[in-house]
Scaffold this motif. Structure first.
Motif, mmCIF file in Angstrom:
data_model
loop_
_atom_site.group_PDB
_atom_site.id
_atom_site.type_symbol
_atom_site.label_atom_id
_atom_site.label_comp_id
_atom_site.label_asym_id
_atom_site.label_seq_id
_atom_site.Cartn_x
_atom_site.Cartn_y
_atom_site.Cartn_z
ATOM 1 N N ASN A 53 0.201 36.867 37.729
ATOM 2 C CA ASN A 53 -0.792 37.665 38.449
ATOM 3 C C ASN A 53 -2.047 36.878 38.802
ATOM 4 N N THR A 86 -12.365 38.721 35.160
ATOM 5 C CA THR A 86 -11.719 38.770 36.471
ATOM 6 C C THR A 86 -12.258 37.684 37.398
ATOM 7 N N TYR A 146 -7.621 36.534 39.478
ATOM 8 C CA TYR A 146 -6.374 37.263 39.759
ATOM 9 C C TYR A 146 -6.115 37.368 41.253
ATOM 10 N N PRO A 162 -6.266 43.140 35.537
ATOM 11 C CA PRO A 162 -5.724 43.976 34.451
ATOM 12 C C PRO A 162 -6.208 45.418 34.504
ATOM 13 N N THR A 163 -5.289 46.343 34.289
ATOM 14 C CA THR A 163 -5.604 47.766 34.228
ATOM 15 C C THR A 163 -6.159 48.109 32.854
ATOM 16 N N GLU A 164 -6.662 49.317 32.689
ATOM 17 C CA GLU A 164 -7.153 49.760 31.381
ATOM 18 C C GLU A 164 -6.039 49.696 30.338
ATOM 19 N N LYS A 165 -4.844 50.042 30.737
ATOM 20 C CA LYS A 165 -3.698 49.983 29.812
ATOM 21 C C LYS A 165 -3.425 48.550 29.386
ATOM 22 N N GLU A 166 -3.495 47.628 30.342
ATOM 23 C CA GLU A 166 -3.265 46.216 30.043
ATOM 24 C C GLU A 166 -4.366 45.669 29.138
#
Length: 263
Positions: free
Chosen positions: A32, A94, A103, A109-113
Motif C-alpha cells: 500500500n 501518513t 501511502y 491505514p483505516t481505524e481498524k488497521e
C-alpha cells in the motif's frame, strides 16, 4: 511473523530503548506504500551500532524489528499530540518528515488497521518496556530508562535552522530526578552542542514510563545525525561515529552510576 522486537538482558539498572531503529515493513503494508516510503528514510539510523558498547557495560537493550512507518512506538496510542501547535507525525504516519506521502492514494491505514497495528506492534513493545523496568527495579531498587533517538540535523517541518547535537528531554523535568539531570548536564560534550528540553522534550515513552517518585527515571536523547552519519546518503560514517561514541559512553556510565548509587 517475525518477533516484533528484541530484548537483550543486562546486569545493571539501565534499559536503553531504541523505538525508531527498526527498518522492516510487513509485505501486506508495503503493498500500500509509495516507493519512497519503502526507503524508510526517517529511521533513527544505526542506533544499535552506535551503542554497541552498552551491553558490555551491563545495560539492557530493547530494539523493535519494524519501522516507525508501520507504527510509531513513541506516540500516544490514543492519538494525543505530544507537541500541541507544532507540526508532528501521527501514530501511524501518513507522511514522511519531508511531507511526502507514505501511502498510495486511498491506501492509508483505516481505524481498524490502526487498531490492529497497536495490538500487534505497539502493545508488545510497551509491555516489554514495563515488565523490564519492573524487573530491574525489583532487583536493584530503581531503574533508569534511556530513550535513544536520532534525527537529521535539519528538518524544517519540525524546527528552524540546525538542531543542536545532543538534545535531552525530560518532560520539563518530570520524568527523572533533578539530581540525575544535573549529572547528565555536567558532562563535557565538547565540541558538540547540548540542550535540555528544547525542541525535543521527550516523547510518549519518556513521559509514560518516567516516574521518579517511584524510582523509575527516564530521559530521551535526540542525537543529531550529523554527529555520526553522512546525512545525504544515510551511510554510517565511522570516522565521525568514533568521535561521538566516547560522549555516549560517558553518558551511559553516568546513568548506570546514578542508578546503582542512588535510591
Amino acid at each position: 511473523m517475525k518477533p516484533t522486537f528484541s530484548l537483550i538482558k543486562g546486569s545493571v539498572p539501565l534499559l536503553i530503548s531504541m523505538p525508531h531503529n527498526g527498518q522492516e515493513i510487513p509485505a501486506e503494508i508495503k503493498n500500500n506504500m509509495t516507493p519512497k516510503a519503502l526507503k524508510v528514510e526517517d529511521t533513527d539510523w544505526y542506533k544499535d551500532k552506535l551503542y554497541d558498547f552498552a551491553n558490555a557495560m551491563g545495560a539492557y537493550i530493547i530494539v523493535p524489528t519494524y519501522s516507525r512507518y508501520v507504527i510509531d512506538l513513541n506516540r500516544d496510542p490514543k492519538g494525543i499530540d505530544l507537541y500541541p501547535g507544532a507540526n508532528s507525525t501521527e501514530l501511524c504516519p501518513t507522511t514522511a518528515f519531508d511531507l511526502s506521502p507514505l501511502y498510495q492514494e486511498g491506501m492509508a491505514p483505516t481505524e481498524k488497521e490502526i487498531k490492529y497495528r497497536i495490538e500487534t506492534y505497539w502493545q508488545p513493545y510497551h509491555q516489554a518496556l514495563g515488565n523490564t523496568l519492573d524487573e530491574i527495579k525489583a532487583q536493584f531498587g530503581q531503574a533508569v530508562l534511556l530513550e535513544a533517538h536520532s534525527i537529521l540535523s535539519t528538518v524544517p517541518r519540525f524546527f528552524d535552522g540546525q538542531l543542536p547535537d545532543f538534545n535531552f528531554g525530560t518532560a520539563q523535568g518530570e520524568s527523572c530526578a533533578s539530581a540525575l539531570l544535573a549529572q547528565v548536564e555536567s558532562l563535557d560534550y565538547s565540541p558538540y552542542s547540548q540542550v535540555t528540553n528544547g525542541r525535543f522534550k521527550g516523547g510518549y515513552i519518556t513521559r509514560a514510563f518516567g516516574q521518579p517518585e517511584q524510582n523509575i527515571h527516564a530521559l530521551q536523547l535526540e542525537l543529531s545525525q550529523r554527529t555520526y552519519l553522512n546525512e545525504q546518503t544515510f551511510e554510517y560514517a565511522p570516522e565521525l561515529a568514533e568521535q561521538v561514541k566516547p560522549k555516549l559512553k560517558q553518558l551511559v556510565a553516568t546513568l548506570i552510576e546514578f542508578a546503582q548509587q542512588t535510591k
